[in-house]
Design a protein around this motif. Structure first.
Motif, PDB file in Angstrom:
ATOM      1  N   UNK A 168      65.698  66.715  10.027  1.00  0.00           N
ATOM      2  CA  UNK A 168      64.449  66.196   9.502  1.00  0.00           C
ATOM      3  C   UNK A 168      63.425  66.059  10.608  1.00  0.00           C
ATOM      4  N   UNK A 169      62.198  65.692  10.248  1.00  0.00           N
ATOM      5  CA  UNK A 169      61.115  65.623  11.232  1.00  0.00           C
ATOM      6  C   UNK A 169      61.333  64.517  12.243  1.00  0.00           C
ATOM      7  N   UNK A 170      62.116  63.499  11.883  1.00  0.00           N
ATOM      8  CA  UNK A 170      62.332  62.384  12.798  1.00  0.00           C
ATOM      9  C   UNK A 170      63.684  62.470  13.491  1.00  0.00           C
ATOM     10  N   UNK A 171      64.384  63.595  13.322  1.00  0.00           N
ATOM     11  CA  UNK A 171      65.685  63.730  13.969  1.00  0.00           C
ATOM     12  C   UNK A 171      65.520  63.850  15.474  1.00  0.00           C
ATOM     13  N   UNK A 172      66.590  63.566  16.186  1.00  0.00           N
ATOM     14  CA  UNK A 172      66.586  63.732  17.634  1.00  0.00           C
ATOM     15  C   UNK A 172      67.942  64.237  18.093  1.00  0.00           C
ATOM     16  N   UNK A 173      67.926  64.849  19.266  1.00  0.00           N
ATOM     17  CA  UNK A 173      69.160  65.377  19.829  1.00  0.00           C
ATOM     18  C   UNK A 173      69.863  64.304  20.630  1.00  0.00           C
ATOM     19  N   UNK A 174      71.191  64.290  20.512  1.00  0.00           N
ATOM     20  CA  UNK A 174      72.021  63.318  21.201  1.00  0.00           C
ATOM     21  C   UNK A 174      73.122  64.070  21.933  1.00  0.00           C
ATOM     22  N   UNK A 175      73.396  63.638  23.153  1.00  0.00           N
ATOM     23  CA  UNK A 175      74.500  64.219  23.915  1.00  0.00           C
ATOM     24  C   UNK A 175      75.707  63.311  23.816  1.00  0.00           C
ATOM     25  N   UNK A 176      76.820  63.870  23.377  1.00  0.00           N
ATOM     26  CA  UNK A 176      78.096  63.155  23.344  1.00  0.00           C
ATOM     27  C   UNK A 176      79.052  63.896  24.268  1.00  0.00           C
ATOM     28  N   UNK A 177      79.675  63.170  25.165  1.00  0.00           N
ATOM     29  CA  UNK A 177      80.609  63.785  26.107  1.00  0.00           C
ATOM     30  C   UNK A 177      82.032  63.599  25.596  1.00  0.00           C
TER      31      UNK A 177
END
Length: 542
Positions: A125-134
């Motif tokens: 969606x327009x408000x989504x964001x990327x997240x890094x999970x290790x």
């Protein structure tokens, strides 16, 4: 220790087959997996793998076997005994919260084939964001089966490896990446465990929860409402934002947040060290102010950069309030010198990264320093000698211990007393300006305001005021410099002030007048301008 980097697809252990065979030559080995959401996104390509090998100290390993009662066993101690592998997952989520485990479990489910189809909704969606999970995998040697302590140590190594990647990422990208710490992680993260050998292709049976940091659940606690006494104290504290010791209290808060909430041990130590110096300097300044010392006389104590706070501790306090102020004899002051000030110098000048133990000890020493000072001020002789200072730092304790004397009550109710909070704040600011005068800008007559000061005895005084440098100076009578209409208005205001017969001098600001010059050296503004007083005895016009 060595590190390597590469790319990997699919689940399981992240290392290449050659590396995997080298690390697990024979027998069974425990592999633990953790999934850690990072506080800031790292634009590292999805599925990138970084591997680290740590060398254990042989003596520590032998001591551990003795502590476990295993000294008689035929145990092969390998030097390279802990291997950490990090795989970086990039996930897109909505309304990300680092304490929300949805994204983390989503990655964990993708990582293992037994549940690989449960990938969730990938619609962006327009408000989504990327997240890094290790995804971190740690290989333990079979002959050192990890207990709770060893598992915790391994998890700390995982965090250390992630931090190394994050710092390197910052060097390359210049992005201000927030470093991962236990305190910034959720209170629990997904974990998996399996026992493997070279030929084993089995997968963990499922995910479990690993408790990382109970302090992370502070936001989930239920809090009791402030009671009436606390609400009253809250409103008082709000009104005393610039009062003595408020800057110390805020730095103490900052140190606690860095330690307990952020895991920033360097920031915690630096904030604690700054808090200690602010506490000591505010205390000395408040004592000097209550003694009636002028800023011009007090500033020299704070101007000597070479001696600084250490000299002040040695010279200025014991004669005023007693107590043990030795930097060597055991006590709160030597603890401050050795466990806060010295540690701070190592951090600033040597780049030392404090340990959790050092940061916690610094916090304890800061609390002991405050307690030491409060105990001194709350003795009856000092309450009598410095009632304003004792009240400013330990007012509640004075009341609870029944030390609130009639003199203190009279001072609090005396209308002739200056406002302690505002007056001391101006005194402190003036003292610091004078202590650092060589670095201050010179007053500029072209930027100065013209003021007419009307004294209670009816005398007039014309003053130039440079607000930028907080300096003032007398100038010649200026009636002739005013346009006729403006002069009439100023005279009317001046006559009104005289008729009211105020006890203190009043002033009138005059706009748009240029060409005047001072007839004396510039001085601190409180010496010429009413309502900017700094002296506890209200004798500011000197």
């Amino acid at each position: 220790m060595f590190a390597s980097i590469g790319r990997c697809k699919g689940g399981g252990v992240h290392m290449s087959e050659d590396v995997w065979n080298e690390l697990i030559p024979e027998g069974s080995h425990h592999v633990f997996y953790w999934f850690l959401p990072l506080p800031d996104y790292l634009a590292i390509p999805h599925a990138t793998v970084t591997s680290f090998t740590y060398a254990h100290n042989m003596i520590d390993a032998i001591e551990r076997l003795h502590s476990e009662g295993r000294c008689g066993e035929d145990v092969q101690l390998s030097v390279d005994s802990l291997h950490v592998s990090l795989r970086f997952w990039q996930e897109r989520v909505q309304e990300y919260n680092p304490y929300d485990l949805d994204a983390t479990f989503k990655v964990a489910k993708k990582a293992f084939p037994y549940d690989g189809n449960q990938t969730g909704d990938d619609t962006a969606g327009s408000l989504d964001r990327d997240v890094t999970v290790v995804e971190a995998a740690v290989i333990f040697e079979a002959n050192l089966e990890p207990d709770e302590e060893a598992l915790s140590d391994a998890f700390d190594k995982v965090i250390e490896c992630i931090q190394r990647v994050q710092r390197a990422y910052n060097v390359i990208t210049k992005e201000p990446v927030k470093i991962a710490t236990r305190e910034l992680l959720p209170f629990m993260v997904p974990m998996a465990h399996r026992l493997v050998n070279q030929a084993d292709e089995s997968w963990p049976d499922g995910l479990s929860a690993y408790m990382v940091n109970m302090g992370s659940i502070f936001g989930m606690r239920r809090y009791e409402d402030l009671d009436e006494e606390q609400l009253s104290a809250l409103h008082i504290a709000i009104d005393r934002e610039v009062s003595a010791f408020m800057a110390y209290a805020d730095l103490r808060r900052q140190s606690g947040v860095a330690l307990e909430r952020l895991g920033d041990y360097r920031g915690a130590v630096l904030a604690a060290a700054t808090a200690a110096e602010v506490l000591l300097d505010d205390l000395l300044m408040h004592l000097m102010w209550e003694e009636g010392m002028r800023p011009e006389d007090a500033c020299g104590t704070f101007a000597n950069e070479r001696a600084g706070i250490t000299r002040r501790v040695k010279v200025e306090y014991a004669g005023r309030i007693g107590g043990l102020w030795s930097l060597k004899d055991p006590g709160a002051i030597s603890d401050w010198a050795n466990k806060i000030a010295s540690l701070r110098n190592r951090v600033i000048h040597g780049g030392h990264v404090p340990t959790l133990g050092e940061a916690r000890e610094a916090e304890k020493c800061l609390n002991r320093l405050e307690e030491f000072i409060v105990n001194l001020l709350c003795s009856p002789p000092l309450v009598a000698k410095y009632p304003r200072t004792a009240t400013a730092l330990a007012g509640k304790r004075i009341e609870k211990q029944g030390l609130s004397t009639r003199r203190i009550r009279d001072l609090l109710e005396n209308p002739e007393e200056p406002n302690w909070v505002e007056t001391f704040a101006r005194w402190r600011a003036a003292t610091w300006r004078l202590a650092e005068e060589s670095e201050q800008a010179e007053p500029d007559v072209n930027n100065a305001d013209l003021l007419l000061v009307v004294h209670p005895d009816g005398a007039d005084e014309w003053v130039l005021h440079d607000r930028a440098t907080h300096k003032a100076a007398r100038t010649n009578e200026a009636w002739s410099m005013l346009p006729e209409g403006q002069a009439a208005s100023v005279r009317q205001v001046r006559d009104d002030l005289s008729r009211h017969q105020y006890k203190d001098a009043q002033c009138v600001a005059i706009i748009g007048v240029a060409g005047l010059r001072p007839v004396e050296d510039w001085v601190e503004q409180h010496r010429r301008i009413p309502m900017l007083g700094v002296m506890v005895n209200r004798i500011d016009h000197y």
